[in-house]
Scaffold this motif. Structure first.
Motif, short mmCIF file in Angstrom:
data_model
loop_
_atom_site.label_atom_id
_atom_site.label_comp_id
_atom_site.label_asym_id
_atom_site.label_seq_id
_atom_site.Cartn_x
_atom_site.Cartn_y
_atom_site.Cartn_z
N ARG A 109 -52.92 69.57 -1.02
CA ARG A 109 -52.39 70.81 -1.59
C ARG A 109 -51.39 70.49 -2.70
O ARG A 109 -51.42 71.11 -3.78
N ALA A 110 -50.50 69.53 -2.48
CA ALA A 110 -49.54 69.13 -3.52
C ALA A 110 -50.27 68.55 -4.72
O ALA A 110 -49.89 68.81 -5.87
N LEU A 111 -51.32 67.78 -4.48
CA LEU A 111 -52.11 67.22 -5.58
C LEU A 111 -52.79 68.33 -6.38
O LEU A 111 -52.85 68.27 -7.61
N ALA A 112 -53.28 69.36 -5.71
CA ALA A 112 -53.94 70.48 -6.40
C ALA A 112 -52.94 71.23 -7.29
O ALA A 112 -53.25 71.57 -8.44
N TYR A 113 -51.74 71.47 -6.77
CA TYR A 113 -50.72 72.14 -7.59
C TYR A 113 -50.31 71.25 -8.77
O TYR A 113 -50.11 71.74 -9.87
N GLY A 114 -50.18 69.95 -8.53
CA GLY A 114 -49.84 69.03 -9.61
C GLY A 114 -50.92 68.99 -10.68
O GLY A 114 -50.62 68.96 -11.88
N ALA A 115 -52.19 68.98 -10.27
CA ALA A 115 -53.29 68.94 -11.24
C ALA A 115 -53.34 70.23 -12.06
O ALA A 115 -53.54 70.18 -13.28
N LEU A 116 -53.16 71.37 -11.42
CA LEU A 116 -53.18 72.64 -12.14
C LEU A 116 -52.02 72.71 -13.14
O LEU A 116 -52.21 73.08 -14.31
N PHE A 117 -50.84 72.33 -12.71
CA PHE A 117 -49.67 72.37 -13.59
C PHE A 117 -49.80 71.36 -14.72
O PHE A 117 -49.48 71.65 -15.87
N GLY A 118 -50.24 70.15 -14.41
CA GLY A 118 -50.39 69.11 -15.42
C GLY A 118 -51.42 69.48 -16.47
O GLY A 118 -51.21 69.26 -17.67
N THR A 119 -52.53 70.05 -16.04
CA THR A 119 -53.55 70.48 -16.99
C THR A 119 -53.03 71.59 -17.90
O THR A 119 -53.25 71.57 -19.11
N ALA A 120 -52.34 72.54 -17.31
CA ALA A 120 -51.82 73.67 -18.09
C ALA A 120 -50.78 73.22 -19.10
O ALA A 120 -50.81 73.63 -20.27
N THR A 121 -49.86 72.36 -18.69
CA THR A 121 -48.84 71.91 -19.64
C THR A 121 -49.40 70.95 -20.67
O THR A 121 -48.95 70.95 -21.82
N GLY A 122 -50.35 70.13 -20.29
CA GLY A 122 -51.00 69.25 -21.27
C GLY A 122 -51.72 70.04 -22.33
O GLY A 122 -51.70 69.70 -23.52
N TYR A 123 -52.38 71.13 -21.93
CA TYR A 123 -53.06 71.99 -22.91
C TYR A 123 -52.05 72.65 -23.84
O TYR A 123 -52.26 72.69 -25.06
N LEU A 124 -50.97 73.17 -23.29
CA LEU A 124 -49.95 73.77 -24.15
C LEU A 124 -49.37 72.75 -25.12
O LEU A 124 -49.10 73.08 -26.28
#
Length: 187
Positions: A109-124
């Motif tokens: 679950r922590a990995l899923a939240y990290g992946a979602l946040f990392g992808t979103a901030t990397g795109y921004l």
């Protein structure tokens, strides 16, 4: 009283002795239980807050995406369209994560939240400059911020076990009680 042990189909409760699946099923269909109350307007096991937070975060992410794209030189229409697409995609992914998070173990679950946040901030980060950073810089930024989010999520999930939807994985008392009734296979 319904405990997490009864809810998830376990066959024994260390506090009350042995409990069969039939007794747990009868307990779930008792008057006033969740199965008898009906689903109403809420989806199964999801509160209004669990639905509101990903939608609000997606709306804010879409607005921020539009702002970043507009300040980096895009037209107003392009910025709003990109913000709308980003809001929809992040909202769908956020709602999907919230709906399955109770089935995930803490680390996943922590990995899923990290992946979602990392992808979103990397795109921004990738749309933030007029010249545009390289793909590797955007990936690096996303990985670093995703790793930070993973560590923070893992810390929060592990220190607030009572707030987890599935509770503790193996409570200490249950391990000791099981060890007293049967010998360890290595002995």
């Amino acid at each position: 009283m319904e405990t997490p042990v009864h809810r998830h189909g376990a066959t024994a409760d260390p506090r009350s002795g042995a409990t069969s699946r039939a007794q747990a099923a009868t307990h779930e269909n008792a008057p006033g239980s969740a199965s008898e109350r009906g689903s109403g307007s809420k989806r199964r096991g999801m509160s209004t807050t669990a639905l509101t937070l990903p939608v609000a975060a997606a709306a804010l992410y879409g607005l921020w995406t539009a702002f970043v794209d507009r300040t980096s030189g895009s037209s107003l229409g392009h910025a709003w369209l990109l913000g709308l697409i980003a809001a929809v995609v992040s909202g769908v992914l956020g709602l999907a994560l919230v709906s399955v998070q109770s089935t995930l173990i803490t680390e996943v679950r922590a990995l899923a939240y990290g992946a979602l946040f990392g992808t979103a901030t990397g795109y921004l980060y990738s749309i933030s400059h007029t010249t545009g950073p390289s793909i590797l810089e955007s990936v690096r930024m996303g990985v670093v911020l995703g790793a930070v989010m993973f560590v923070v999520s893992l810390y929060v999930f592990r220190t607030h076990r009572t707030r987890e939807p599935h509770g503790e994985h193996r409570p200490r008392g249950a391990r000791r009680a099981q060890g007293a009734h049967r010998a360890h296979p290595s002995h």
